[in-house]
Every structure is written in C-alpha cells, then in structure tokens.
Write an enzyme that holds these catalytic residues in place. Structure first.
Site, PDB file in Angstrom:
ATOM      1  CG  ASP A   1      -8.618   1.051   3.513  1.00  0.00           C
ATOM      2  OD1 ASP A   1      -9.408   0.203   3.056  1.00  0.00           O
ATOM      3  OD2 ASP A   1      -7.396   0.853   3.602  1.00  0.00           O
TER       4      ASP A   1
ATOM      5  CE  LYS B   1      -4.340  -1.546   2.063  1.00  0.00           C
ATOM      6  NZ  LYS B   1      -5.330  -1.265   3.095  1.00  0.00           N
TER       7      LYS B   1
END
Ligand code: NDP
Length: 280
Positions: free
Chosen positions: A103, A67
């Site tokens: 997210d 990420k």
C-alpha cells in the site's frame, strides 16, 4: 507445469477490482495463468491459509477484513508489513508463507507519476483518518522525509494511537486545528471514507493551502471527489486514488507471475469504466 493462479481473499469479495487489474496484465503480457476472487470467512482464514491456499495458489492479495489477522498467520513478514501491522499480499518462499504490504508503494508511486516533485521539499503533511489506509500513508510520508505528519481523525483517540505507533515525525491534532494546519501544509491526504459514494461528504476548505500544494484523495468512487474538484478549482495539484489501487498491485503481480507490469492509460480507462458502470 500447471499455470500459476493467484487470488484475492476477503469477506465479502465480489466488489474487488483486483481480478480485473491482474487479468488485464496477464492478457496483455501473454502470460498463461489466472487471478480469481476467493471469499474466505474470518473464522476460516487460518485453516484456509495452511491448507487449500498452499495447494491451489501461488499467493495473492489480502483485503478487508483479513489484513491484520493474516499478519499473525504468516511465517515471515517483510519490513513494511511488520511496521504497518497488516499484510496486503502473500507469496511462498522456500516453502514458507510470506506476507508483505504494498500500500505505501502504491501511494508513493501514484504521486510520483501524477505529481512529479511533490516530495522534493518534504515538510508538513496533513493526513485525515486513522484507519488502515491512513497507517500506510503515514509510513509512506515518513519514508520520504516529511518532518511533520499531522493526523486528524473524527475519533481523536485513534489519531493519538496512530501517532504513538509511529512516533516522530507523526503527531495527532484536532479537526478544529485544520484551517491553521492547512495554511502551512504542502500535502493533504484524505484517508477517511468521507466523500465516497454512499458516505457523508467531506466538508473541508482547501482555499487557504499554499500555492503548489498537493491534495490527494484515497477515495476513488467517485474518481473526482468534491475535495479534488475544489482543490483543482483553487489551482492546487490534485491526484485521485485510483492510481494507488493500480500501483499497489504491481509488486504482487511480479512475484506471482514473474514479469513486472506497468500502469498504463489503457488500464486506468478499463478500471474507470468499471467504476462508472457500477456506480454511475
Ligand atoms: P477504515 O475503516 O480502517 O478507516 C475509516 C476512516 O474513515 C477512519 O479514520 C474513520 O474515522 C473515518 N470515517 C469514517 N466515517 C466517517 C465519518 N462519518 N466522519 C468522519 N470520519 C469518518 O478504512 P480504510 O482506512 O481501510 O479506508 C479508508 C478509505 O480509503 C476508504 O474510502 C477506502 O476505500 C480508501 N482506500 C483506498 C485505497 C486506494 O488504493 N486508493 C487503499 C485503501 C483504502 P473513525 O476512526 O472516527 O471511525
């Protein structure tokens, strides 16, 4: 035209539930295309994204451990990914590789759906943990106007660093401050891996939280963690982490396949069954 194919990249990746979620939507929406798990070793990420990825995929999801590294490899990052220092989704625009992070959207959409009005009077929120998930949660809470976001973590220096990354309204506190903090918190988020199957339990007393407070656990294996069970017994609102997993997938699917999917009970049941099947 060849049907679009998206993927989730990670290392390892066999555990990922993203193919189950996206294939369910492809099937129910009648879209021709596919979504696969693509293992990519850490040292191969740059080469993969500039070569095979572009030739094979319309984009996809990004998970551990890529990420943060992926952020440095995209041509452009959206506002959320830049603020978090991490991407969880990729797509192409004008021939450029773009990185985003859904997210915080997943976290907020889950609570909006499961605990209506939870952020109507945003004041003190307590976040346990200082890893990648906590970072997304702090940003999300700040975006909803929480005026005091208190980060508590086993390694206090990581909590301090995360609070410093965002500045006010985030601040760090010690684990020993929790009883006092929880007495005035309207929201408690577990963003550590404590309570997950195979990890130590999260031993925390929520009985002192105000009536009407919300407790949410990002851990979703098991679905009903001890933290949530005890919060429910105390009469607090309790929301599990599976909804975050499902909702964070929505914006990516829409980008790659052109239709906005919905998080239905059918999808929840499908993923819950998969979790139970793999973990008992
Ligand atoms: P990280 O590895 O980045 O962070 C782990 C966090 O847990 C750190 O704060 C770490 O503290 C803490 N921790 C780990 N072990 C212990 C322990 N024994 N005692 C106290 N604290 C501990 O992981 P992520 O931030 O990516 O993920 C955290 C959790 O959130 C995971 O369970 C993950 O599955 C879940 N998650 C759920 C999502 C969802 O969609 N529902 C999305 C993303 C994550 P320290 O800094 O001291 O090591």
């Amino acid at each position: 035209m060849t049907p679009p194919v998206a993927c989730v990249i990670g290392w390892p990746i066999a555990h990922s539930r993203s193919p189950l979620i996206h294939r369910h939507w492809l099937k129910t929406l009648g879209i021709e295309g596919d979504y696969v798990a693509q293992p990519v070793e850490p040292e191969a990420l740059g080469r993969f994204l500039s070569g095979l990825y572009r030739e094979t995929y319309v984009g996809g999801s990004v998970t551990v451990p890529h990420k943060e590294t992926a952020l440095a490899l995209v041509a452009e990052a959206d506002e959320v990914a830049a603020a978090l220092g991490a991407v969880n989704s990729l797509w192409f625009d004008r021939g450029l590789l773009i990185g985003g992070n859904s997210d915080p959207h997943g976290f907020l959409a889950n609570l909006d759906e499961q605990a209506r009005g939870w952020a109507d009077e945003p004041a003190t929120a307590v976040v346990l943990g200082a890893g990648g998930a906590a970072r997304a949660v702090v940003w999300a809470l700040a975006s909803r106007g929480f005026t005091d976001i208190v980060i508590v973590n086993r390694s206090g220096d990581r909590a301090t660093a995360l609070a410093a990354h965002f500045g006010k309204p985030a601040r760090a506190a010690e684990w020993s401050d929790l009883p006092d903090l929880l007495r005035r918190a309207s929201v408690l988020v577990n963003a550590t891996s404590l309570g997950m199957i195979g990890q130590p339990p999260l031993e925390l007393e929520t009985a002192g939280m105000p009536d009407g407070a919300l407790v949410t656990d990002l851990v979703y294996v098991p679905l009903e963690t001890d933290l949530l069970r005890r919060a429910r017994q105390r009469g607090l609102r309790a929301v599990d982490g599976m909804g975050m997993l499902l909702h964070q997938a929505v914006p990516g699917f829409e980008r790659w396949f052109g239709r906005r999917p919905t998080v239905t009970k059918e999808l929840r049941d499908l993923v819950a069954t998969d979790i139970k099947g793999r973990h008992g």
